[in-house]
Design an enzyme around this catalytic site. Structure first.
Site, PDB file in Angstrom:
ATOM      1  N   SER A 117       0.833  -1.205   0.000  1.00 44.85           N
ATOM      2  CA  SER A 117       0.000   0.000   0.000  1.00 44.85           C
ATOM      3  C   SER A 117       0.862   1.247   0.000  1.00 44.85           C
ATOM      4  O   SER A 117       1.952   1.266   0.585  1.00 44.85           O
ATOM      5  CB  SER A 117      -0.898   0.014   1.238  1.00 44.85           C
ATOM      6  OG  SER A 117      -1.560   1.262   1.376  1.00 44.85           O
ATOM      7  N   TYR A 141      -2.200   0.170   9.994  1.00 44.26           N
ATOM      8  CA  TYR A 141      -2.336  -0.465   8.674  1.00 44.26           C
ATOM      9  C   TYR A 141      -1.090  -0.224   7.824  1.00 44.26           C
ATOM     10  O   TYR A 141      -0.496  -1.162   7.274  1.00 44.26           O
ATOM     11  CB  TYR A 141      -3.575   0.063   7.957  1.00 44.26           C
ATOM     12  CG  TYR A 141      -3.633  -0.335   6.506  1.00 44.26           C
ATOM     13  CD1 TYR A 141      -3.892  -1.654   6.143  1.00 44.26           C
ATOM     14  CD2 TYR A 141      -3.412   0.594   5.486  1.00 44.26           C
ATOM     15  CE1 TYR A 141      -3.927  -2.039   4.799  1.00 44.26           C
ATOM     16  CE2 TYR A 141      -3.448   0.224   4.158  1.00 44.26           C
ATOM     17  CZ  TYR A 141      -3.701  -1.091   3.814  1.00 44.26           C
ATOM     18  OH  TYR A 141      -3.731  -1.456   2.499  1.00 44.26           O
ATOM     19  N   LYS A 145       1.781  -3.049   6.552  1.00 43.00           N
ATOM     20  CA  LYS A 145       2.156  -3.315   5.161  1.00 43.00           C
ATOM     21  C   LYS A 145       3.668  -3.198   4.973  1.00 43.00           C
ATOM     22  O   LYS A 145       4.281  -3.983   4.242  1.00 43.00           O
ATOM     23  CB  LYS A 145       1.408  -2.370   4.225  1.00 43.00           C
ATOM     24  CG  LYS A 145      -0.057  -2.731   4.042  1.00 43.00           C
ATOM     25  CD  LYS A 145      -0.207  -4.094   3.382  1.00 43.00           C
ATOM     26  CE  LYS A 145      -1.647  -4.417   3.036  1.00 43.00           C
ATOM     27  NZ  LYS A 145      -1.795  -5.720   2.347  1.00 43.00           N
TER      28      LYS A 145
END
Length: 320
Positions: A117, A141, A145
């Site tokens: 991402s 998040y 990643k």
């Protein structure tokens, strides 16, 4: 031989599955259906319902299928929610990836394409993000990643894993009316839901230093994204040189205001967006260069903004 697509019943994963099949490459899908839909998996594709945290299930998947590589799309993808649920986010995105890599090593599968991402960059202070832009994730998040990329790197050093990670921003549109984005957090579903409920979509801030005052972001069509996942898999399969990371970006971006105007045009529903205050931390413009991916992974923007909106709207209508 087949490629295993984790999260293959989800919005992005199901498009990746179809892109493989269009190339005549067999696929196997594993998905726990926490956000995916079993009906998104094409008939005839082996499907395993379960989580990749389940090591014994992964062992069975590898034992029952001749897997040549993995496209790892499964994960908890909600950056905002990850701030409230960091432990869940790390379990789904870090622990699960480690379990998957262990199962791959045990099965002798040494190739993986990782769905990463652009959240790994946080809020960059450059107009065009490249693969070498400093990483500064601002949510669990984004951190998860980046750790996933580190896991691949370290397993490559330790065990010869061949890998690449694809970083991207906002994925929109539909490559098939039967496939749609059902996320409760993404822009297109939020706008369509508001219109369907008779509410007016909202823009957060119109006083940014951009041409129309609204934030500019990369919006890329999910089918274009899927093509490059398959191109990466084929490159790994052929043991051709491949970069450890690629940005899949437009190079110029689209403003939220442009999206709203295009939604009104495509849907035929006239509206003037409500204007709210800026969201804290929202940069005026974040756009990524896709030059490396264009060189190696058949990456290009094949769809206009109108086509992105229209395909997403048609998929939404087909599901109604």
């Amino acid at each position: 031989m087949a490629w295993l697509v984790t999260g293959g019943a989800g919005y992005i994963g199901s498009h990746v599955v179809r892109a493989f099949r269009e190339e005549g490459i067999d696929v196997v899908v594993i998905d726990d259906l926490s956000s995916g839909h079993e009906e998104f998996v094409p008939s005839g594709v082996p499907f395993y319902r379960g989580t990749i945290l389940d090591g014994p299930l992964l062992e069975r998947v590898f034992a029952e299928n001749a897997i040549t590589g993995v496209v790892h799309v499964a994960g908890f993808k909600y950056a905002g929610v990850s701030v409230q649920r960091p432990l869940h986010t790390y379990e789904q995105n870090v622990t699960a990836t480690a379990v998957l890599l262990a199962a791959m090593q045990e099965a002798g599968v040494d190739a993986i394409v990782f769905s990463s991402s652009a959240a790994v960059y946080g809020t960059p202070d450059v107009d065009i993000v490249t693969e070498t832009t400093p990483k500064n994730p601002e949510s669990p998040y984004g951190e998860s990643k980046l750790i996933g990329e580190w896991l691949l790197r370290d397993q490559g050093i330790a065990a010869g894993l061949r890998h690449t990670s694809l970083r991207y921003f906002n994925v929109v549109g539909s490559g098939d009316p039967s496939l749609r984005d059902t996320s409760p957090h993404n822009l297109f579903p939020l706008v369509f839901d508001a219109l369907a409920d008779g509410r007016t979509p909202r823009i957060n801030g119109t006083d940014y230093p951009t041409p129309d005052g609204t934030c500019v972001r990369d919006y890329i069509h999910v089918a274009d994204l899927a093509v490059s996942h398959v191109a990466a898999a084929k490159r790994l399969d052929a043991r051709e040189p491949i970069e450890p990371v690629y940005n899949l970006g437009s190079g110029d971006g689209v403003s939220v205001g442009e999206i709203m105007a295009t939604v009104a045009e495509v849907t035929g529903i006239a509206f003037t967006p409500e204007v709210g205050p800026r969201r804290p931390g929202d940069p005026a413009r974040i756009v990524a260069s896709g030059e490396l991916a264009a060189r190696d992974l058949d990456w290009k923007m094949r769809h206009t903004l109108q086509e992105m909106v229209r395909s997403a709207w048609e998929a939404r209508q087909a599901a109604s």
